[in-house]
Design an enzyme around this catalytic site. Structure first.
Site, mmCIF file in Angstrom:
data_model
loop_
_atom_site.group_PDB
_atom_site.id
_atom_site.type_symbol
_atom_site.label_atom_id
_atom_site.label_comp_id
_atom_site.label_asym_id
_atom_site.label_seq_id
_atom_site.Cartn_x
_atom_site.Cartn_y
_atom_site.Cartn_z
ATOM 1 N N ASP A 157 26.972 36.114 26.678
ATOM 2 C CA ASP A 157 26.837 36.218 28.120
ATOM 3 C C ASP A 157 27.113 34.878 28.795
ATOM 4 O O ASP A 157 26.506 33.859 28.453
ATOM 5 C CB ASP A 157 25.401 36.680 28.419
ATOM 6 N N ASP A 203 35.726 43.223 34.193
ATOM 7 C CA ASP A 203 35.354 44.640 34.209
ATOM 8 C C ASP A 203 35.079 45.045 35.649
ATOM 9 O O ASP A 203 34.233 44.455 36.318
ATOM 10 C CB ASP A 203 34.108 44.851 33.352
ATOM 11 N N ASP A 234 43.238 43.622 39.741
ATOM 12 C CA ASP A 234 44.104 44.654 40.321
ATOM 13 C C ASP A 234 43.283 45.727 41.034
ATOM 14 O O ASP A 234 43.827 46.762 41.420
ATOM 15 C CB ASP A 234 44.939 45.315 39.221
ATOM 16 N N GLU A 265 36.620 29.617 31.206
ATOM 17 C CA GLU A 265 37.157 30.957 31.457
ATOM 18 C C GLU A 265 36.076 31.976 31.118
ATOM 19 O O GLU A 265 35.599 32.039 29.979
ATOM 20 C CB GLU A 265 38.420 31.234 30.648
ATOM 21 N N LYS A 307 31.995 52.339 39.730
ATOM 22 C CA LYS A 307 30.974 53.152 40.395
ATOM 23 C C LYS A 307 30.072 52.272 41.258
ATOM 24 O O LYS A 307 29.652 51.192 40.844
ATOM 25 C CB LYS A 307 30.141 53.912 39.362
ATOM 26 N N THR A 329 48.074 38.406 31.535
ATOM 27 C CA THR A 329 47.248 38.920 30.447
ATOM 28 C C THR A 329 47.627 40.356 30.119
ATOM 29 O O THR A 329 48.341 41.029 30.874
ATOM 30 C CB THR A 329 45.758 38.886 30.824
ATOM 31 N N ARG A 330 47.102 40.852 29.019
ATOM 32 C CA ARG A 330 47.364 42.250 28.635
ATOM 33 C C ARG A 330 46.821 43.213 29.691
ATOM 34 O O ARG A 330 47.393 44.282 29.911
ATOM 35 C CB ARG A 330 46.724 42.552 27.278
ATOM 36 N N TYR A 331 45.741 42.818 30.360
ATOM 37 C CA TYR A 331 45.167 43.695 31.380
ATOM 38 C C TYR A 331 46.045 43.727 32.623
ATOM 39 O O TYR A 331 46.181 44.772 33.271
ATOM 40 C CB TYR A 331 43.746 43.250 31.707
ATOM 41 N N GLU A 370 32.988 35.213 26.102
ATOM 42 C CA GLU A 370 33.362 36.610 25.919
ATOM 43 C C GLU A 370 32.374 37.261 24.950
ATOM 44 O O GLU A 370 32.208 36.779 23.837
ATOM 45 C CB GLU A 370 34.782 36.711 25.351
#
Length: 227
Positions: A116, A138, A174, A64, A142, A207-209, A89
């Protein structure tokens, strides 16, 4: 000795709000034993491949990338105890949250790389990963930052190398433009699109996101590739 290549962060900050005392304990006591050795360039400048069998035996190994707060990773570890799961992570607060969840759940089939994901993929053997997850990465909204997204050749080609033939690569987001780029970049990197749309996998753990996205009126999207 291998030469350290130019690095570009695909992640943002690595520290957030002040950790709770319990989280500091998790980091002090649990992170070391759970972390894979010889992943960083300082520890392994020759980029010698990891011996996953020495760590996990004959278990299939899943990966993951960017586990956030660890909800999905721990749920998968509980549901599939016969599988070993590596989580990557760089965000310290997320690592601390995951370590707390690991303690609470009592799962023992998890290993971590607190850094990384590209450094880890450098030292994973070819075709060693049976399934990979990229959940709510993430979005780097931009345009000038789109090169930092994980779904670029710099990341997808190494991921393709470490996945076993037939392995699944799942992406959840999303952000419509992130999904657009995922669908564009996956096939040139060697991935075959299996499915994409608004229906999650049968064993998906939100997930929380994702919950934040739903509260704010954004629609989750799920993509499945096969190696």
């Amino acid at each position: 000795m291998s030469e350290h290549p130019e690095r570009r962060n695909f992640y943002g900050r690595v520290h957030g709000k002040t950790l709770r005392q319990s989280q500091k304990v998790y980091l002090d006591e649990d992170l070391g034993p759970l972390s894979l050795p010889n992943v960083t360039w300082d520890d392994n400048p020759d980029r010698t491949k990891l011996d996953l069998a020495a760590r996990f035996g004959d278990r299939p190994v899943w990966l993951e990338v960017g586990f956030g707060g660890g909800e999905h990773l721990v749920a998968m570890a509980e549901r599939y105890p016969q599988v070993a799961i590596i989580g990557c992570e760089p965000y310290v607060n997320g690592i601390a949250m995951l370590l707390g969840k690991i303690r609470a759940a009592g799962v023992t089939n998890v290993a971590l790389h607190p850094g990384d994901a590209r450094d880890l993929m450098d030292v994973l053997p070819d075709a060693s990963i049976a399934k990979a997850f990229l959940n709510y990465p993430d979005p780097w909204p931009k345009a000038r930052h789109h090169r930092r997204r994980f779904v670029t050749p710099d990341h997808l080609i190494p991921l393709h190398r470490v996945l076993a033939p037939g392995a699944e690569f799942r992406v959840a987001s999303d952000i419509p433009d992130y999904i657009r780029q995922t669908l564009e970049e996956g096939p040139p990197a060697g991935f075959t699109l299996v499915n994409e749309g608004g229906v999650a996998w049968d064993d998906w753990h939100s997930t929380r996101y994702e919950q934040k996205a739903l509260r704010e009126g954004r629609t989750p999207h799920y993509v499945t590739f096969r190696r």
